[in-house]
Motif scaffolding. Structure first.
Motif, PDB file in Angstrom:
ATOM      1  N   GLU A 276      26.100 -34.088  78.823  1.00 38.83           N
ATOM      2  CA  GLU A 276      26.622 -33.403  77.629  1.00 38.83           C
ATOM      3  C   GLU A 276      25.893 -33.808  76.360  1.00 38.83           C
ATOM      4  OE1 GLU A 276      30.786 -34.401  77.723  1.00 38.83           O
ATOM      5  OE2 GLU A 276      31.242 -32.642  78.946  1.00 38.83           O
ATOM      6  N   ASN A 293      21.103 -27.425  79.987  1.00 42.63           N
ATOM      7  CA  ASN A 293      21.893 -26.547  79.128  1.00 42.63           C
ATOM      8  C   ASN A 293      21.655 -25.129  79.598  1.00 42.63           C
ATOM      9  OD1 ASN A 293      23.121 -24.946  77.260  1.00 42.63           O
ATOM     10  ND2 ASN A 293      22.114 -25.829  75.466  1.00 42.63           N
ATOM     11  N   GLY A 294      22.561 -24.655  80.430  1.00 41.76           N
ATOM     12  CA  GLY A 294      22.415 -23.307  80.983  1.00 41.76           C
ATOM     13  C   GLY A 294      22.414 -22.245  79.902  1.00 41.76           C
ATOM     14  N   SER A 295      23.201 -22.459  78.851  1.00 39.62           N
ATOM     15  CA  SER A 295      23.324 -21.402  77.848  1.00 39.62           C
ATOM     16  C   SER A 295      22.058 -21.227  77.018  1.00 39.62           C
ATOM     17  CB  SER A 295      24.508 -21.676  76.923  1.00 39.62           C
ATOM     18  OG  SER A 295      24.242 -22.754  76.055  1.00 39.62           O
ATOM     19  N   ALA A 296      21.173 -22.198  77.062  1.00 42.51           N
ATOM     20  CA  ALA A 296      19.939 -22.084  76.269  1.00 42.51           C
ATOM     21  C   ALA A 296      19.022 -20.988  76.798  1.00 42.51           C
ATOM     22  CB  ALA A 296      19.200 -23.421  76.258  1.00 42.51           C
ATOM     23  N   LYS A 320      22.147 -24.322  85.525  1.00 44.23           N
ATOM     24  CA  LYS A 320      23.174 -23.882  86.479  1.00 44.23           C
ATOM     25  C   LYS A 320      22.485 -23.350  87.747  1.00 44.23           C
ATOM     26  CE  LYS A 320      26.613 -23.033  82.964  1.00 44.23           C
ATOM     27  NZ  LYS A 320      27.612 -22.117  82.392  1.00 44.23           N
ATOM     28  N   ARG A 328      31.830 -23.538  87.357  1.00 42.74           N
ATOM     29  CA  ARG A 328      31.036 -22.532  86.654  1.00 42.74           C
ATOM     30  C   ARG A 328      29.565 -22.906  86.593  1.00 42.74           C
ATOM     31  NH1 ARG A 328      33.694 -23.088  80.566  1.00 42.74           N
ATOM     32  NH2 ARG A 328      33.247 -25.287  80.277  1.00 42.74           N
TER      33      ARG A 328
ATOM     34  N   ASP B 399      33.779 -25.497  73.332  1.00 48.39           N
ATOM     35  CA  ASP B 399      33.230 -25.553  74.700  1.00 48.39           C
ATOM     36  C   ASP B 399      31.751 -25.221  74.531  1.00 48.39           C
ATOM     37  OD1 ASP B 399      33.032 -25.674  77.424  1.00 48.39           O
ATOM     38  OD2 ASP B 399      34.071 -23.779  77.808  1.00 48.39           O
ATOM     39  N   LYS B 400      30.988 -26.220  74.105  1.00 49.77           N
ATOM     40  CA  LYS B 400      29.774 -25.970  73.324  1.00 49.77           C
ATOM     41  C   LYS B 400      28.715 -25.139  74.017  1.00 49.77           C
ATOM     42  CE  LYS B 400      27.451 -30.383  74.282  1.00 49.77           C
ATOM     43  NZ  LYS B 400      26.747 -31.543  73.699  1.00 49.77           N
ATOM     44  N   TRP B 401      28.586 -25.231  75.329  1.00 51.25           N
ATOM     45  CA  TRP B 401      27.536 -24.473  75.998  1.00 51.25           C
ATOM     46  C   TRP B 401      28.097 -23.394  76.914  1.00 51.25           C
ATOM     47  CZ3 TRP B 401      24.677 -29.547  77.701  1.00 51.25           C
ATOM     48  CH2 TRP B 401      24.007 -30.070  76.593  1.00 51.25           C
ATOM     49  N   ASP B 402      29.408 -23.197  76.891  1.00 48.67           N
ATOM     50  CA  ASP B 402      29.989 -22.325  77.912  1.00 48.67           C
ATOM     51  C   ASP B 402      31.010 -21.334  77.398  1.00 48.67           C
ATOM     52  OD1 ASP B 402      29.071 -22.900  80.744  1.00 48.67           O
ATOM     53  OD2 ASP B 402      29.313 -24.922  79.962  1.00 48.67           O
ATOM     54  N   THR B 435      35.679 -29.561  76.602  1.00 44.19           N
ATOM     55  CA  THR B 435      35.607 -30.800  77.381  1.00 44.19           C
ATOM     56  C   THR B 435      36.014 -32.020  76.566  1.00 44.19           C
ATOM     57  OG1 THR B 435      33.269 -30.981  76.781  1.00 44.19           O
ATOM     58  CG2 THR B 435      33.780 -29.927  78.878  1.00 44.19           C
ATOM     59  N   ARG B 472      41.530 -23.992  83.977  1.00 40.59           N
ATOM     60  CA  ARG B 472      40.644 -25.134  83.791  1.00 40.59           C
ATOM     61  C   ARG B 472      39.820 -25.007  82.514  1.00 40.59           C
ATOM     62  NH1 ARG B 472      36.104 -27.172  88.196  1.00 40.59           N
ATOM     63  NH2 ARG B 472      34.906 -28.480  86.770  1.00 40.59           N
ATOM     64  N   ASN B 473      39.328 -23.784  82.255  1.00 35.79           N
ATOM     65  CA  ASN B 473      38.391 -23.619  81.141  1.00 35.79           C
ATOM     66  C   ASN B 473      38.932 -22.786  79.981  1.00 35.79           C
ATOM     67  OD1 ASN B 473      36.297 -25.078  82.463  1.00 35.79           O
ATOM     68  ND2 ASN B 473      35.902 -23.287  83.730  1.00 35.79           N
TER      69      ASN B 473
END
Lengths: 500, 500
Positions: A276, A293-296, A320, A328, B399-402, B435, B472-473
């Protein structure tokens, strides 16, 4: 004769009572014809056997001598003649944000992941190499220490250190364990795969206890590991996967990273991979950023920001996984993962693959390896082919903060544009000027190839365009008809300047 | 009696032949009742006048004495009684990514920019303050050294140093210049505006020659500037705007930044602002990142990446300007700029405003100041009001990256969601778990206010929701009807937990 960049091994008989492996038993000083010296640590290899491994960088005559506090290992001398390299040599940082072998051949990482692979029995161990080589991956991330926790169905008998009174004795490595590791690295090399060696392990969770070694024990293990593996050209060092899962002060990682940079005679690539909290990749020991960092990479305009802050190559080693588990991080579709790789590519970055379909054993490919089942791997092999076919050293965002099309490449050379989840019927020629490198001129000629990233087709020479409208920030071929594109999304354009 | 955080000024008679201002002529050591000491540099203020300025942090009895190599300035002693603060005190970093005054009051920067403001004549000088105060801005970026180059229509007569034989003599500051600077800073304070002082200047372009001072001259000037201004609570230090326009090694900036951190007795905020190459904001002297990158706020999921890599507050001090000039950095619409501020906000960052309509003189507001003409300023004042009304210390991505909705706030406290350029007719209650921090629970009650960021309306209590499905999320209020939203884009939702 030893070719440059191949592994020379010197073997010595040492004391029957072995020198504890947490001390460097001997150093061999290698000296080339120009007087340049390399201090190469040796290591204990069981019994009275001591070994020094070295991969000379250059051809020519080399001399060596040993230095040791132990008389049996001290003062040996010899020479070797090094012939021209037969391979491309180890991978290094090149052109700021990219990689190349020592001979200058670009290396474009398209990596795979099987954290616990080293600890699997046959046939799984070999099937893993076969499957990732067949898919076209050229790098594998795996851990030296065994993984514990979720999805771990196999606990190895062979562990790295002898255990005395319930404590790991890092001074007494288990030689069959490390010979197995040697063989794993060299086997990957034979298949053209870089070994991205994860040195420490955040997934022990107290099961084996390798996460509770002291900093001094970590250093002893690191010295031993470097002495064993550094002469293998395909080694990359990664301090840890998800380092911040371990409750340690950042300074401890800083120190062990600096130690690694200090002791590795071959100066392999060095990184550390986050969970994280991102590591301070500005530190000088870090050669490239290894980022989770999947979102990148789910959309344009993000991953490239990491390039700017670290000014080093960025490898998105965890974006991911393609799979079917509820977490997820483990249920991307193949399309999503391939899309993310192409976004990473035109962001001027690289990415690594992982697969998280539950295997028959109850594990995951990204844990234990085995056959690949997803739709992504062969598309990533296709991407690797596209990257290997590039005529430029690397893809950099041309107009990094201002190009709505996110075109990457080398100005006035070759470009790659990825249309992502848009699916236009046609494309009108346009290139960004950017602020670095050569400026486009009226009359410049470009060939455009159309790449279907999912169906893995390349329509070469789909169009030829001559610039007739060059503006401050963009250039156009206004007189040319738009290029018709194949139906569907995930189309890319390779735009190459035609020079007479 | 002197209130805490106000400026105490000690004045001494020194030698008629002044001590060169590139040496600290005296230091006053201030000591509080607990024995804590502050070493405060004094400065030459013209003629035989020497001054020490100090802003005591705490109420109580303080003693002071002077230390100087010059007998006339050495060994003076005194005491002062400090009463309770009447203001909130200087702004510091708080809660990792945010700011607060010394008394804990959150400070949410919504800044303005007028680089060359200090060098303008009346009435422009005062009109600028009036206009930015009226719009609601609470920070102003301006340069000590005059700007040259494009859009500069005014070249000041008053310059910071005496010129001897064509060379700037940093040992001889021009006192009227610096008294004018003092007055500028204190006038901003009276209007509730933080003075973001740009110490060095990348826009001299050789015209004045302040960009050709040596590193030693820079240091002398810096010591003088800090001695003069540090006791003003509203000072922020910014080493330079677009530092990398100056051809200097990064190490020179590292050193001058470290010097600033070392010499400032009041430890004001410190940053440096980039052009194309980002500074290594991981360095310890940097208190917060001051970033130029307009594209980081044109879409979600970008600016927040900067938070992760630096783990410090991020102020996007240049995200392009509302205006009408041809340069692409200077022709945003008001809507675009306001949109970018809201993206910055829910990214857990802050931003600064600038306006680049050509003024009657041929200059721009972001250069010389004056009345504001754009559509953005009052909407940014509205945003500042929303920020000041928050009941949480700062907005962090939950949920910074998700989180596909990019909700920011404090978990199980208060949240802000911005719908951006989408314009849904209704919104169904949903919050991310994230998280970090408290986890949402079934039965938690939230009030939702609907904010129209462009039309500047707040519909308070637009809906009350009770969580009935906590996963969960994410967490939902499934039984509740969706909230109807006003027509159009740029709507935000303020979601506040109701606690009995």
């Amino acid at each position: 004769m030893t070719p440059a960049h191949s592994t020379v091994e010197l073997v010595f008989d040492g004391p029957a009572m072995p020198i504890p492996a947490d001390r460097t038993p001997l150093v061999a000083i290698f000296r080339d014809g120009d007087g340049r010296e390399y201090r190469v640590p040796g290591f204990w290899d069981g019994g009275g056997r001591y070994v020094v491994r070295f991969a000379p960088e250059r051809e020519g005559e080399w001399a060596w001598r040993t230095d040791s506090a132990e008389p049996l290992l001290d003062g040996h001398e010899g020479s070797l003649t090094v012939s021209a390299a037969t391979g491309a040599g180890p991978v290094r940082v090149a052109h700021g944000y990219h990689f190349a072998h020592a001979d200058g051949t670009p290396f474009r990482p398209v990596g795979a992941t099987a954290y616990n692979w080293l600890h699997q029995d046959e046939p799984l161990f070999s099937e893993t190499i076969d499957s990732i080589a067949a898919a076209g991956f050229n790098k594998l991330r795996f851990m030296v220490f065994p993984q514990a926790g979720g999805y771990i169905e196999h606990f190895p008998a062979l562990l790295p250190f002898e255990n005395t009174d319930g404590m790991w004795d890092v001074a007494r490595p288990v030689i069959p364990f490390f010979r197995r590791l040697d063989a794993a690295v060299t086997t990957l090399a034979e298949r053209g795969i870089q070994a991205d060696v994860l040195i420490f392990n955040a997934y022990d969770r107290g099961y084996f206890g390798f996460d509770r070694l002291t900093e001094e024990q970590d250093a002893a293990y690191l010295r031993y590991l470097v002495a064993r593996l550094s002469a293998y050209p395909n080694v990359w060092w990664s301090l840890c996967n998800e380092f911040d899962q371990l409750e340690r002060p950042a300074e401890r990682w800083d120190r062990v990273g600096a130690l690694l940079a200090d002791i590795d005679p071959h100066q392999h690539l060095r990184s550390i991979h986050n969970w994280e909290d991102l590591y301070d990749n500005n530190q000088s020991w870090v050669t490239h950023a290894s980022v989770q960092n999947g979102s990148a990479t789910t959309d344009f305009g993000r991953a490239n920001l990491y390039r700017d802050v670290w000014q080093k190559p960025v490898v998105l080693d965890e974006i991911k996984y393609e799979g079917d588990i509820p977490d997820r991080w483990g249920h991307l579709t193949g399309r999503e993962l391939v899309h993310q790789f192409w976004i990473a590519t035109v962001s001027g970055c690289y990415a690594s693959h992982g697969e998280s379909f539950v295997t028959p054993s109850g594990s995951l490919h990204m844990v234990e390896g085995g056959p690949l089942r997803g739709e992504a791997p062969r598309r990533l092999g296709f991407l690797r082919g596209i990257l290997d076919d590039l005529v430029v050293a690397g893809l950099d965002p041309i107009d990094k903060w201002d190009d709505p099309a996110y075109v990457a490449g080398v100005a006035r050379g070759q470009y790659l544009q990825y249309l992502g989840s848009s699916a236009p019927a046609e494309w009108s020629f346009r290139l960004p000027q950017g602020t670095l490198g050569a400026r486009l001129e009226v009359g410049d000629v470009f060939d455009v190839d159309v790449i279907d990233t999912w169906n893995m087709t390349v329509q070469s020479g789909a169009g030829r365009f001559v610039l007739d409208d060059v503006q401050r920030n963009d250039a156009y071929a206004r007189a040319a008809a738009p290029l018709e594109l194949p139906a569907g999304e995930a189309v890319a354009l390779r735009i190459t300047r035609v020079v007479d």
